[in-house]
Design an enzyme around this catalytic site. Structure first.
Site, short mmCIF file in Angstrom:
data_model
loop_
_atom_site.label_atom_id
_atom_site.label_comp_id
_atom_site.label_asym_id
_atom_site.label_seq_id
_atom_site.Cartn_x
_atom_site.Cartn_y
_atom_site.Cartn_z
N ASP A 247 0.81 -1.12 0.18
CA ASP A 247 -0.07 0.11 -0.08
C ASP A 247 1.09 1.20 -0.06
OD1 ASP A 247 -2.08 1.80 0.06
OD2 ASP A 247 -3.38 0.81 1.51
N TRP A 248 0.45 2.46 -0.29
CA TRP A 248 1.20 3.72 -0.51
C TRP A 248 1.82 4.15 0.74
CZ3 TRP A 248 -0.41 1.34 -4.07
CH2 TRP A 248 -0.30 1.73 -5.66
#
Ligand code: BGC
Length: 826
Positions: A247-248
């Site tokens: 995920d970012w």
């Protein structure tokens, strides 16, 4: 290690290419180019020598984020509410078409985690409902459609990402709420397998190309550096063949995370917001060159990414790359905004929504996402085709109305002063158009010669007092909203504060009920809502509960109210009588700043929790009425192949590939090429200068930790292939005995034997079929039950077992409205 033909072919092709790649080329696949560096929310480095473009990774689960001329599809929870497999496929097909038209290669969806442990969870609406079976079926169908369209699907968030509060250090969850480490979701092995991992296994079985690891920790290790969960569970046990992206900014370490099984760091830069530094990119190049990071792992990463690319057919070049920019609405802009480089036309304004699929899929999903909770005296539909229709309608409540700030009221939709179309966060898209319920009702009313008046104010009752007594019917609208943890609205930090209706709606509804005996309530909600204040009031004649309907939300509700559509949604979660009846979650920061969520309810999530603890819900999972009456009869077992107690041995592994060692001591291969024109602050795979590189080691380590013998639970995509074999098929006859044509979702629940050492839920969803039937018509419906459906995860043997004993199969209208049963002894 795959035994799957299609993946084997993709790997063979990937081996051809990856074996010729330089270290830097391979590293280019491991790390994004940085936030704001290219046009999409995530972008990989390109490998021009082999024609592999920079891959555009774009949100999200209900449409193309940050783009114009697209459809805002109903949320996945709405697709789940439909309990309609064909429609779930139709929606996914339409969405995939739009992503392709906008030039995205990888869709950051479907989302199956959060699954719904937290009834008030900020992002539960991004997934399909609070049951692993429902999530599993819906996400695998969505995966299939996306990948058949030639794009890579990404199932997220792996795993235990069940609440927004405390998912990330640095995020704001209200005053005094700073944490020093992300929440640890503490989940036991059986619960992991039977609940949270379950839908991921479906997607892997379907051949999904990508998995996104989550922000949280699981049992005190961050998801994106959790070797047990990535290497052992996902890649070995489930046989996942594609790549895991973070995920970012969820990757906290570089090489260590890649060793733990992560394949791609997104968006690539190190810090929360854009920085020219990275923990991937050049750091990995350097680690490989100097022998600190094994090249076989780098090869494995590159193979996984390139194999996924071939697997879905991205090499056919049907996807031209992004023709929109996530970062500007102007037509012209920078190709690489971070470095202010490449000024050109970045938004080509390609209209992808005007196609045969989109509008139909959006409207139909929104419509089947409406659940009829109550319909006393058959007050609905308003138009029964007779002369008895109302002549005066009042509309109350802000939930009917356009937001004064427009449908795109704030970035990523973190606002809610009007009708609900979607929740907020990365799972939201900009509306190209949005139809409110007010608009739709007015249109129907005009057509039928009905007066419409309204008052959308919710704290000042002057208008309501004046109008409500004189309507033949009052329709009162209410909303709840929620979203991703980085944004908040009205004190809701992603997760909702409580299950109450927003904007004083309870008072508006109660007041209307005092003044008129014919009131219809329409709740548009991201999840369960508290209806207790007025639900039993005799003057509240009907209640519709609508999941976020996207751009067609209003039309869907209008069509149901007026009988153009017969409601057929079923609740994909339980609505409680009291907020305290839901599974408790962590919403207070602990003293030590290290929040932990103990999933101590185990496998008993949503209705299983209510059933086990004898809590009477207001409306149970699977509940939903129709304007017509549906019955089911003649349940029979039409195919029976009772499975053995233990799984058969998994298939033999294919020999592990080994790529030639092509590490070179020519340092120039690891350094920026001479005269290379760099984009400022862009993440590259090359090291700055030879001094930074250290001593190059040209020998390669062999993959001596490769899997040699498979565990019993493993062996194919999604686990041991026997898990997916049909054990039983049940058939029943469904009939529409009422006055309207319509569809009805019958559900199959299974009661496991309670005579074994395994504690089991009272019953579990294991099938749903939704025939459309003209009134008076009947049809046979079939339910296929596979081995996994009747298995439990045995923590001792670390495998699935089919307990011996008596199974009861129920055809039901909901998880508590059971109609027909049959017993099978295994
Ligand atoms: C979300 C992901 C999303 C990513 C990229 C993150 O904040 O958790 O679901 O795909 O951002 O926008």
């Amino acid at each position: 290690m795959t035994t799957d033909e299609k993946w084997s072919k993709a790997y063979e092709r990937a081996i051809q290419v990856v074996s010729k790649m330089t270290v830097a080329e391979k590293v280019n696949l491991t790390t994004g180019t940085g936030w704001n560096s290219d046009l999409c929310v995530g972008n990989t480095g390109a490998i021009p020598r082999f024609g592999i473009p920079s891959l555009c990774l774009q949100d999200g689960p209900l449409g193309v984020r940050f783009a114009d001329l697209i459809t805002a599809f109903p949320a996945a929870i709405t697709a789940g509410t439909s309990f309609n497999k064909n429609l779930i496929a139709f929606r996914a097909r339409a969405m995939a078409y739009e992503f392709k038209g906008k030039g995205a290669h990888v869709i950051l969806g479907p989302a199956v985690g959060p699954l719904g442990r937290n009834a008030l969870g900020g992002r539960t609406w991004e997934g399909f409902g609070s049951d692993p079976y429902l999530q599993g079926i819906a996400s695998r169908i969505t995966t299939r459609e996306i990948q058949e369209a030639g794009l890579i699907a990404t199932v997220k968030h792996y795993i235990g990402n069940e609440q927004e509060h405390y998912r990330q250090v640095g995020e704001y969850y209200g005053p005094n709420n700073r944490i020093s480490k992300s929440l640890s979701s503490n989940i036991d092995d059986r619960t992991l397998h039977e609940v949270y991992l379950w839908p991921f296994a479906d997607c892997v079985n379907e051949g999904i190309g990508s998995v996104m690891c989550s922000y949280n920790q699981i049992n005190h290790t961050y998801a994106c550096e959790n070797s047990y969960l990535m290497n052992k569970v996902l890649k070995e046990e489930l046989g996942f063949q594609g790549f895991i992206m973070s995920d970012w900014w969820a990757m906290k370490t570089g090489a260590e995370s890649f060793q733990a099984g992560l394949d791609m760091a997104m968006p690539g830069d190190r810090l929360y917001f854009s920085s020219p530094d990275t923990m991937g990119g050049n750091k990995i190049t350097q680690a490989v060159a100097t022998g600190k990071f094994p090249d076989y792992r780098l090869n494995d990463i590159a193979l996984r990414v390139v194999a996924a690319y071939y697997y879905v057919g991205l090499d056919k070049n049907e996807v031209g790359g992004p023709n929109f920019s996530s970062w500007t609405k102007h037509t012209d802009g920078f190709l690489h905004p971070i470095g202010e480089a490449g000024w050109t036309q970045v938004n080509k304004h390609i209209d992808v929504m005007n196609n045969e699929l989109s509008r139909g899929a959006a409207l139909q999903t929104a419509t089947e996402g409406v659940v009829l909770l109550k319909n006393d005296f058959n007050i609905l539909p308003l138009d029964k085709g007779t002369s008895t229709k109302p002549r005066r309608i009042n509309i109350f409540g802000i939930g009917a109305a356009p937001d004064a700030r427009g449908p795109n009221c704030r970035a990523d939709m973190a606002c809610s002063n009007g009708a609900l179309g979607e929740g907020w966060g990365s799972g939201a898209v900009d509306f190209s158009s949005f139809v409110t319920p007010f608009e739709s009702i007015s249109e129907h009313a005009r057509h039928l010669g009905i007066n419409v008046d309204y008052d959308f104010t919710t704290f000042d009752f002057n208008g309501l007092n004046a109008k409500a007594p004189f309507g033949d019917v009052n329709i009162i609208f209410a909303v709840t909203n929620a979203g991703e943890g980085y944004a908040h609205f009205d004190g809701n930090y992603g997760d909702r504060k409580n299950a109450s209706l927003w904007h004083n709606a309870d008072e508006v509804i109660a007041k209307a009920a005092e003044l008129n005996k014919n009131n219809i309530v329409v709740v548009s909600s991201v999840g369960p809502a508290n209806l207790e204040r007025w639900i039993d009031h005799p003057n509240i004649k009907a209640v519709l509960f609508a999941s976020p309907g996207g751009q067609e939300a209003g039309n869907a509700i209008g069509n149901v109210l007026f009988g153009i559509a017969n409601p057929s949604g079923k609740l994909p979660y339980t609505i409680a009588r009291d907020d305290k009846d839901y599974i408790p979650v962590v919403s207070q920061k602990p003293e030590d700043g290290l929040p932990q969520a103990f999933f101590s309810e185990g496998i008993y999530v949503d209705y299983k929790y209510f059933d086990k603890n004898n809590i009477k819900p207001r409306y149970e999972f699977g509940y939903g009425l129709s304007y017509s009456n549906f019955s089911v009869s003649n349940l029979r077992v039409t195919q029976s192949k009772p499975p053995s107690e233990y799984l058969p041995a998994p298939p033999k592994l294919k020999p592990v590939y080994s790529l030639p060692c092509n590490k070179t001591n020519d340092v120039s291969e690891y350094l920026f090429p001479k005269d290379f024109k760099r984009v400022n602050r862009y993440i590259y795979p090359w090291v700055e200068n030879a001094n930074d590189l250290g001593t190059v080691v040209t020998t390669c380590e062999s993959a001596n930790d490769a899997i040699k013998e498979l565990p019993l639970a493993a062996g194919g995509l999604g686990g041991n292939p026997a898990l997916w074999e049909t054990s039983f098929q049940l058939t029943a006859t469904a009939s529409n005995t009422g006055p309207y044509d319509g569809a009805y979702a019958f559900q199959l629940y299974i009661e496991f034997p309670n005579t074994t050492s395994f504690d089991v839920p009272v019953r579990q969803l294991r099938g749903f079929e939704k025939p459309f039937l003209k009134h008076g018509a009947s049809t046979d419906i079939n339910f296929k039950v596979n081995r996994r459906d009747i298995s439990v995860w045995d923590t001792v043997s670390q495998s699935w077992v089919v307990p011996r004993g008596k199974y009861k199969f129920w055809i039901a209208r909901s998880s508590r409205d059971l109609v027909l049963s049959t017993e099978i002894v295994i």
